[in-house]
Design a protein around this motif. Structure first.
Motif, PDB file in Angstrom:
ATOM      1  N   SER A  35       6.899 -27.067 -22.780  1.00  0.00           N
ATOM      2  CA  SER A  35       6.786 -26.324 -23.924  1.00  0.00           C
ATOM      3  C   SER A  35       7.318 -26.404 -24.960  1.00  0.00           C
ATOM      4  O   SER A  35       6.896 -26.008 -26.569  1.00  0.00           O
ATOM      5  CB  SER A  35       7.036 -24.815 -23.411  1.00  0.00           C
ATOM      6  OG  SER A  35       8.432 -24.480 -24.262  1.00  0.00           O
ATOM      7  N   THR A  36       8.156 -27.908 -25.223  1.00  0.00           N
ATOM      8  CA  THR A  36       8.850 -27.697 -26.556  1.00  0.00           C
ATOM      9  C   THR A  36       8.699 -29.744 -26.573  1.00  0.00           C
ATOM     10  O   THR A  36       9.363 -30.214 -27.657  1.00  0.00           O
ATOM     11  CB  THR A  36      10.382 -27.825 -26.659  1.00  0.00           C
ATOM     12  OG1 THR A  36      10.429 -28.173 -25.894  1.00  0.00           O
ATOM     13  CG2 THR A  36      10.635 -26.027 -26.862  1.00  0.00           C
TER      14      THR A  36
ATOM     15  N   LEU B  86       8.570 -30.191 -34.700  1.00  0.00           N
ATOM     16  CA  LEU B  86       8.271 -31.843 -34.369  1.00  0.00           C
ATOM     17  C   LEU B  86       9.804 -31.809 -35.799  1.00  0.00           C
ATOM     18  O   LEU B  86      10.719 -33.036 -35.346  1.00  0.00           O
ATOM     19  CB  LEU B  86       7.156 -32.245 -35.132  1.00  0.00           C
ATOM     20  CG  LEU B  86       6.037 -32.103 -33.763  1.00  0.00           C
ATOM     21  CD1 LEU B  86       5.054 -32.348 -34.925  1.00  0.00           C
ATOM     22  CD2 LEU B  86       6.602 -33.259 -32.418  1.00  0.00           C
ATOM     23  N   VAL B  87       9.685 -31.712 -36.518  1.00  0.00           N
ATOM     24  CA  VAL B  87      10.685 -31.746 -37.479  1.00  0.00           C
ATOM     25  C   VAL B  87      12.490 -31.456 -37.336  1.00  0.00           C
ATOM     26  O   VAL B  87      13.599 -31.753 -37.056  1.00  0.00           O
ATOM     27  CB  VAL B  87      10.676 -30.905 -39.113  1.00  0.00           C
ATOM     28  CG1 VAL B  87      12.220 -30.639 -40.199  1.00  0.00           C
ATOM     29  CG2 VAL B  87       9.512 -30.793 -39.547  1.00  0.00           C
TER      30      VAL B  87
ATOM     31  N   ASN C  33      -0.180 -25.839 -37.430  1.00  0.00           N
ATOM     32  CA  ASN C  33       0.399 -25.112 -36.888  1.00  0.00           C
ATOM     33  C   ASN C  33       1.822 -25.008 -37.369  1.00  0.00           C
ATOM     34  O   ASN C  33       2.485 -26.209 -36.704  1.00  0.00           O
ATOM     35  CB  ASN C  33      -0.196 -24.951 -35.606  1.00  0.00           C
ATOM     36  CG  ASN C  33       0.423 -24.345 -34.888  1.00  0.00           C
ATOM     37  OD1 ASN C  33       0.937 -23.044 -34.979  1.00  0.00           O
ATOM     38  ND2 ASN C  33       0.079 -24.596 -33.400  1.00  0.00           N
ATOM     39  N   MET C  34       2.226 -23.892 -37.542  1.00  0.00           N
ATOM     40  CA  MET C  34       3.617 -23.956 -38.790  1.00  0.00           C
ATOM     41  C   MET C  34       4.660 -24.312 -37.169  1.00  0.00           C
ATOM     42  O   MET C  34       5.842 -24.627 -37.560  1.00  0.00           O
ATOM     43  CB  MET C  34       3.909 -23.198 -39.323  1.00  0.00           C
ATOM     44  CG  MET C  34       2.777 -22.987 -40.156  1.00  0.00           C
ATOM     45  SD  MET C  34       3.291 -21.970 -42.121  1.00  0.00           S
ATOM     46  CE  MET C  34       4.479 -20.886 -41.299  1.00  0.00           C
ATOM     47  N   TYR C  35       4.421 -23.311 -36.206  1.00  0.00           N
ATOM     48  CA  TYR C  35       5.467 -23.758 -35.247  1.00  0.00           C
ATOM     49  C   TYR C  35       5.488 -25.284 -34.849  1.00  0.00           C
ATOM     50  O   TYR C  35       6.975 -25.365 -34.393  1.00  0.00           O
ATOM     51  CB  TYR C  35       4.809 -23.187 -34.232  1.00  0.00           C
ATOM     52  CG  TYR C  35       5.596 -23.517 -32.711  1.00  0.00           C
ATOM     53  CD1 TYR C  35       6.778 -22.130 -32.487  1.00  0.00           C
ATOM     54  CD2 TYR C  35       4.898 -23.313 -31.097  1.00  0.00           C
ATOM     55  CE1 TYR C  35       7.312 -23.187 -31.433  1.00  0.00           C
ATOM     56  CE2 TYR C  35       5.596 -24.110 -30.007  1.00  0.00           C
ATOM     57  CZ  TYR C  35       6.828 -23.079 -30.709  1.00  0.00           C
ATOM     58  OH  TYR C  35       7.423 -23.277 -29.368  1.00  0.00           O
TER      59      TYR C  35
ATOM     60  N   HIS D 164       2.865 -21.304 -29.253  1.00  0.00           N
ATOM     61  CA  HIS D 164       3.849 -20.249 -29.465  1.00  0.00           C
ATOM     62  C   HIS D 164       4.721 -19.402 -28.605  1.00  0.00           C
ATOM     63  O   HIS D 164       5.168 -19.292 -28.791  1.00  0.00           O
ATOM     64  CB  HIS D 164       3.690 -19.305 -30.905  1.00  0.00           C
ATOM     65  CG  HIS D 164       4.967 -19.389 -31.554  1.00  0.00           C
ATOM     66  ND1 HIS D 164       5.829 -20.291 -32.869  1.00  0.00           N
ATOM     67  CD2 HIS D 164       5.359 -17.807 -31.171  1.00  0.00           C
ATOM     68  CE1 HIS D 164       6.307 -19.767 -32.770  1.00  0.00           C
ATOM     69  NE2 HIS D 164       6.973 -18.456 -31.969  1.00  0.00           N
ATOM     70  N   THR D 165       3.807 -18.645 -27.434  1.00  0.00           N
ATOM     71  CA  THR D 165       4.670 -17.819 -26.745  1.00  0.00           C
ATOM     72  C   THR D 165       4.215 -18.737 -25.388  1.00  0.00           C
ATOM     73  O   THR D 165       4.669 -18.194 -24.176  1.00  0.00           O
ATOM     74  CB  THR D 165       3.516 -16.595 -26.704  1.00  0.00           C
ATOM     75  OG1 THR D 165       1.904 -16.606 -26.135  1.00  0.00           O
ATOM     76  CG2 THR D 165       3.306 -15.896 -27.487  1.00  0.00           C
TER      77      THR D 165
END
Length: 186
Positions: free
Chosen positions: A82-83, A133-134, A126-128, A73-74
């Motif tokens: 990173s995304t 993705l959503v 992993n919620m992040y 996440h960080t």
């Protein structure tokens, strides 16, 4: 001559490999700051041997998974990787293979089960990553439906709304001026 042949067949280091190197350092430092170096690990670099040297502990497993999710996440937001879902998936796969050496020490757990468990925990649970993705799929869907004609119509509607707002504001200002001009000083 043997060095040249070794260099030809050596795979170039990818961005995921570089991130993996940073992750290894992070997780080792985090584990040793939290749990310390056990006395049974010997060698010149004990931090590199925690996966083989430490006995299995479910609390450490949970700690490792949580800290790995935090690390993912960080990642540096200024880096487009990173995304990037492909980069994150490659990185999660590398992390799962790296951690599997420690996680497969659990009773009745094979290497394949361990890797699958880690991928499930670090990717699917992993919620992040799931939120990322959503968000990206919604952004792609919006962009896909956005034709030049629709964009032009939307801009036209926005301009009309802005003109209407400006007209209403101008009328309010005129009314204020009229009220002020009729006000008498005593």
């Amino acid at each position: 001559m043997s060095q040249k042949t070794n260099n030809k067949h050596k795979r170039p280091e990818t961005v995921a490999d570089k991130a993996m190197t940073a992750y290894k350092e992070f997780i080792s430092e985090t584990l040793y700051s939290e749990y310390g170096i056990p006395k049974d690990i010997k060698g010149s670099c004990p931090k590199a041997q925690w996966r083989r040297g430490w006995a299995h502990d479910p609390r450490k497993e949970n700690f490792i998974i949580t800290q790995t999710k935090v690390w993912l996440h960080t990642l540096d937001w200024r880096d487009s990787n990173s995304t990037n879902p492909q980069f994150l998936l490659a990185l999660v796969n590398r992390i799962a293979n790296y951690l599997s050496l420690y996680f497969e020490k659990a009773p009745k757990r094979t290497h394949n089960q361990t890797v699958k468990l880690l991928k499930q925990a670090l990717w699917n649970n992993n919620m992040y990553i799931q939120a990322l993705l959503v968000y990206q799929s919604q952004k792609r869907a919006t962009k896909k439906n956005d034709t030049p004609r629709k964009r032009a119509l939307r801009q036209q509607q926005e301009h009309k709304q802005q003109a209407s707002n400006n007209y209403k504001l101008a009328q309010q200002i005129r009314i204020e001026f009229i009220e002020v001009s009729t006000y008498r000083k005593k």
